[in-house]
Design an enzyme around this catalytic site. Sequence first.
Site, short mmCIF file in Angstrom:
data_model
loop_
_atom_site.label_atom_id
_atom_site.label_comp_id
_atom_site.label_asym_id
_atom_site.label_seq_id
_atom_site.Cartn_x
_atom_site.Cartn_y
_atom_site.Cartn_z
N GLY A 239 0.74 19.12 -5.89
CA GLY A 239 0.44 19.84 -7.12
C GLY A 239 -0.56 20.95 -6.87
O GLY A 239 -0.34 22.08 -7.26
N THR A 471 -1.35 12.31 -2.18
CA THR A 471 -2.68 12.11 -1.63
C THR A 471 -2.91 10.71 -1.09
O THR A 471 -3.76 10.51 -0.24
CB THR A 471 -3.71 12.35 -2.76
N GLY A 512 -9.75 11.75 -8.56
CA GLY A 512 -8.74 10.67 -8.57
C GLY A 512 -9.19 9.42 -7.85
O GLY A 512 -9.22 8.33 -8.44
N ALA A 513 -9.56 9.54 -6.60
CA ALA A 513 -9.84 8.35 -5.77
C ALA A 513 -10.94 7.50 -6.38
O ALA A 513 -10.79 6.29 -6.57
CB ALA A 513 -10.19 8.77 -4.35
N GLN A 616 -5.98 14.41 3.90
CA GLN A 616 -6.52 15.32 2.89
C GLN A 616 -7.29 16.46 3.54
O GLN A 616 -7.16 17.62 3.15
CB GLN A 616 -7.44 14.56 1.92
N LYS A 679 -16.86 9.34 -3.20
CA LYS A 679 -16.87 10.73 -3.69
C LYS A 679 -15.52 11.35 -3.39
O LYS A 679 -14.69 10.77 -2.70
CB LYS A 679 -17.97 11.52 -2.99
N GLU A 683 -10.57 18.25 -2.21
CA GLU A 683 -10.81 19.69 -2.22
C GLU A 683 -11.89 20.12 -1.24
O GLU A 683 -12.07 21.31 -0.98
CB GLU A 683 -11.17 20.14 -3.65
#
Lengths: 726, 328
Positions: A239, A471, A512-513, A616, A679, A683
């Site tokens: 996405g 992810t 998300g995580a 990631q 955390k 990104e």
Amino acid sequence: MTKTINASGVGNAIDRVEGHLKVMGKAKYASEFPVENKVYGQGINSTIAKGEIISIDTSEAEKLEGVLKVITYKNAEKLKAFDEERPELATDSIAPVLQSNKVHYYGEYVGLVVAETFEQAQYAARLVKFEYKKDSDALIDFEKSKSKAYTPDNDSNYSRGNMKLGLSEADMVVEQTYNTPIEHHHPMELHAVIAAWDNGKVTAYASQQIVEDAKIAISGTFQIPKEDVRVISAFVGGGFGSKLNLDRHVIMAVMASKMVGRPVQVTVTRTQMFTNTNMRQQNEQKMRVGAKKDGTLTALSHETLSHTSITQEYQEPCGMVSKMLYNVPNNEVTYKLIPMNLQTPFAMRAPGEATGSFALESAMDEMAWKLKMDPLEFRIKNDTQTDLHENRPFSSRLLVECLRIGADKFGWKDRKAEPRTNKKGNWLIGYGVSAASREAPYQKTHAKVILELEEDKIFATIQMDATDIGTGSYTIIAQTASEYLKIPVEQVTVELGDSDFPITPGSGGSWGAASYCNGARAACENAINTLKNNRNIKGDEEVTVSELLKQNQLTKFEAEGMAEPSAEFKKYSIFSFGANFSEVWVDKDTGMYRIKRMVNVGSAGKILNPKTAYGQIIGGLTMGAGMVIAEQSRVEPNFGNFITRSFADYHVPVNLDMANIDVIFLPEEDKIANKMGIKGIGELGITSVAASISNAIFNATGKRMRSLPITPEKLIEAGLEEGVTA
Amino acid sequence: MRPFTYTSATNKEQALKASTKTSHYLAGGTNLVDLMKEDVERPDQLIDVNKLDYKKITSNEKGGLSLGAMLSNAETANHPEIRTNYPLLSMAMLSAASAQIRNMASNGGNLLQRTRCPYFFETSMPCNKREPGSGCGALKGMNALHAIFGYSDNCIATNPSDMNVALAAIGATVEVQKKDGSSRMIEFTDFHRLPGDKPEKDNTLEQGELITAIHLSKPEFSDHYYYLKIRERSSYAFALISVAAGLQVKSGVIAKAGLAMGGVAHKPWKLSKAEEFLVGKKPNKSKFEAAADLAMKDAKPFEANKFKVEMGKNAIVRALTQAYEREA
Ligand SMILES: Cc1cc2nc3c(=O)[nH]c(=O)nc-3n(C[C@H](O)[C@H](O)[C@H](O)COP(=O)(O)OP(=O)(O)OC[C@H]3O[C@@H](n4cnc5c(N)ncnc54)[C@H](O)[C@@H]3O)c2cc1C
Ligand code: SF4
């Protein structure tokens, strides 16, 4: 009872739990649901940037075999319109489409053809004839539209101290402008939807990052109750922010399905991905940095000029990073937006940081060069443990450690401070460094756990409306359940991406995580605590879950849980940090270059699964390298269309472009951030990569490249033969 | 895509007979089918020529090798005889596209691949090549990737093929079958056209003509060769500029030079003056630079593609140097 070590709990590098499904093609992406009686919609795009439709001829298309309906503004259902002029685009915004004859940008949807087959719909879409009255004053050229810039009515403009004073105290000042082009997210999976009505209720199988917001957007656009909408996004093929909000193809499919009385699939083509999904807009970032001779920062300002669309507003927070990364007393951050005849831009991976850090970390490098200081030491000297913007401490900040450890691993000491002094044949070799930070948000999340006892074994199912956008959400949620229920991950099933499941914030913003796992944890803990309470078992007594069910005389038990930020969370600034090191070899004759090595060190809280976490970071680094190497979407200056219209023109990095990558995570558990110490990292990887590479290019060539991407033509134009131009 | 009929030919007579004004031969389809999806090519009939027996590499009377038109780019470039005798061709072909596309792409199709000009691909834009008379969108639009030699106001597009550049350096003739069953030979340098006032015509093939072979000149550059391709990423991108350089060096002197450029003109741009200049000279940097100056002297860049002049010079010097310094 013997204690066994749980090899599948959090922190273990297990394989993806959904990996088999994916390689066998059994993981169902939006357009792959076998919905019966399905037909196909093909969107039609405007071919002018601004003006009006004056006539539409659908007769030829309608004559074609298989064509069921041609929908334009003339026969489209009336949808909710925006309440105000240019409202802010949010993840749950309505998405009205086909509502008038007005055209706001090239490629805007002006129609949808519905036919029995995909091929028929595609062909018929070409046969619908539109006649336009074209306005000649379309704003399609960034440079020429600058006089239209306005200050957005939000509170993101910021200052502390006194910029003027800070600059007057400085011994050196760097004042430069950095440009980043329009970029597109281009996830591998095209945006797609199948919409099906049944008994007054609609189900949308849609490729979305946030299921709940997609549901809100559909109900808001059609003004129907939320209960009548179901959204399913079981698997999402990437996405990067382009599927955060609900785009108009979904609304067209829902509308068309109602009109033809059959399920309708709409897939956005790769070329349409340039005009009918989000993008990252062009940014012009002006930086002013002041420092004392000893490297102490005295002033820092970050002015961003970007564009938004005519109809909606989005402002990328490029200056965010300049507010909090360094210890600088005088600081100013401003924004201006130009409304242009292009689609509305929206968050793209690390919105703000990815582009803002290119400007900030380039400017920092320029200042270090002026001061004749090691850029690594310059950054370390200006470290801060307090977020001066929010005026509160960081929950944890290991930036200096990231820089030091990375320098050691990379061999930074071998760097030649003077550009153009490290050469090998035709190659000019350079080293670059940059610091990275990315906010680690954490949001309220609900989850449900279903426990089933079968022959002494507990099988658990976790349900939440979370999404896995490639992810690894399925895997880390399964690991969380495995951890807290103390059962192997093979006994855990995770079901995601259905709006009938408990509500989560979805995937985006690197939240998300932390959110998903803590939500799942809360459900598991709730289940155990309830089962213990029922039997008056003390909380700290160790009893297996299967034992608990037996003692409760149950074979099945369900519990829900909710996790959310604590009061303490709000007293801190919570960020992930990192450092990027690159070695770049530039061919002085051709301007082509190779990124030979990269070292990335991150401190991002608890690493739930090193495999998915590496994925990631490596993906982020590659996307960051793409920003430097070639990614740019170019607007045609006379017509306003994107002349980059496929992967043949929009270049993303290939394997050969990419370096040997070393990814290091510092061991860290940030319990202020959340109970599990997590955390975000989704990104962090892309942040400041561009600066690290472009700083290396300066060290190699002596040319400071301030406009991305840095292509061979730009390097040749800069002149690679000789000289250092700072 | 528009509806079309599909015919599979098993011999050349069938193929030639089936061909009409609005039909297209289908080889690998990697260019044609893409353009059909974009609605740029609109054939009403595809004549599949993949079953025709032009898939071999054979010796020819010029002392060179001949390439079957339906042989794939991958098989051609990796063929031991081509690798040994025409390493320049092999190198150029392997720099093109991706492994998957090279497996599908045919030699005949490669010669005929169309320009990558973005205006050509977008049917809502003016483009004289796609729609004669509609104007050239690139002329006053985005033309950083366009020609610096031999263009006209009607079209400033470039030929995108890497194989073509190597063929121009090496020398070749193209054998084609005419509709009446006879065949003719076309010098490679005459095969592609400059746009002039007919930009819709990329080459000198007549309607319905079928390419069956590419006859290569005798191998002369198997020791000193280099194909330099400058592009925006390390692989899988068309050239901004490319140079095919072949040298034959005898007793320390250049006996023959083959030099051509890609990404600069509507056809593969043979650098004949530079080739002639180099013959009889001792190979060294100053001679290579002089050759490069000569080659780029007549360049007429636009504002956006000025970089091609400097880049082109560098590329010529670099390709010649790499070719000369190569260990034989
Ligand atoms: C993403 C992408 C990247 C690419 N990158 C590169 C690159 O870097 N460098 C490069 O050089 N190329 C590149 N290519 C182009 C590729 O090399 C060509 O598409 C290929 O060579 C065309 O061959 P084909 O057999 O598939 O032709 P087709 O698509 O089948 O045919 C092309 C045209 O030739 C005609 N034709 C085919 N065979 C004959 C024949 N025997 N006689 C008469 N007419 C015939 C067809 O009718 C059609 O008009 C790329 C292509 C793609 C899609
Ligand atoms: S350069 Fe040629 S191909 Fe490109 S727009 Fe002009 S006419 Fe068309």
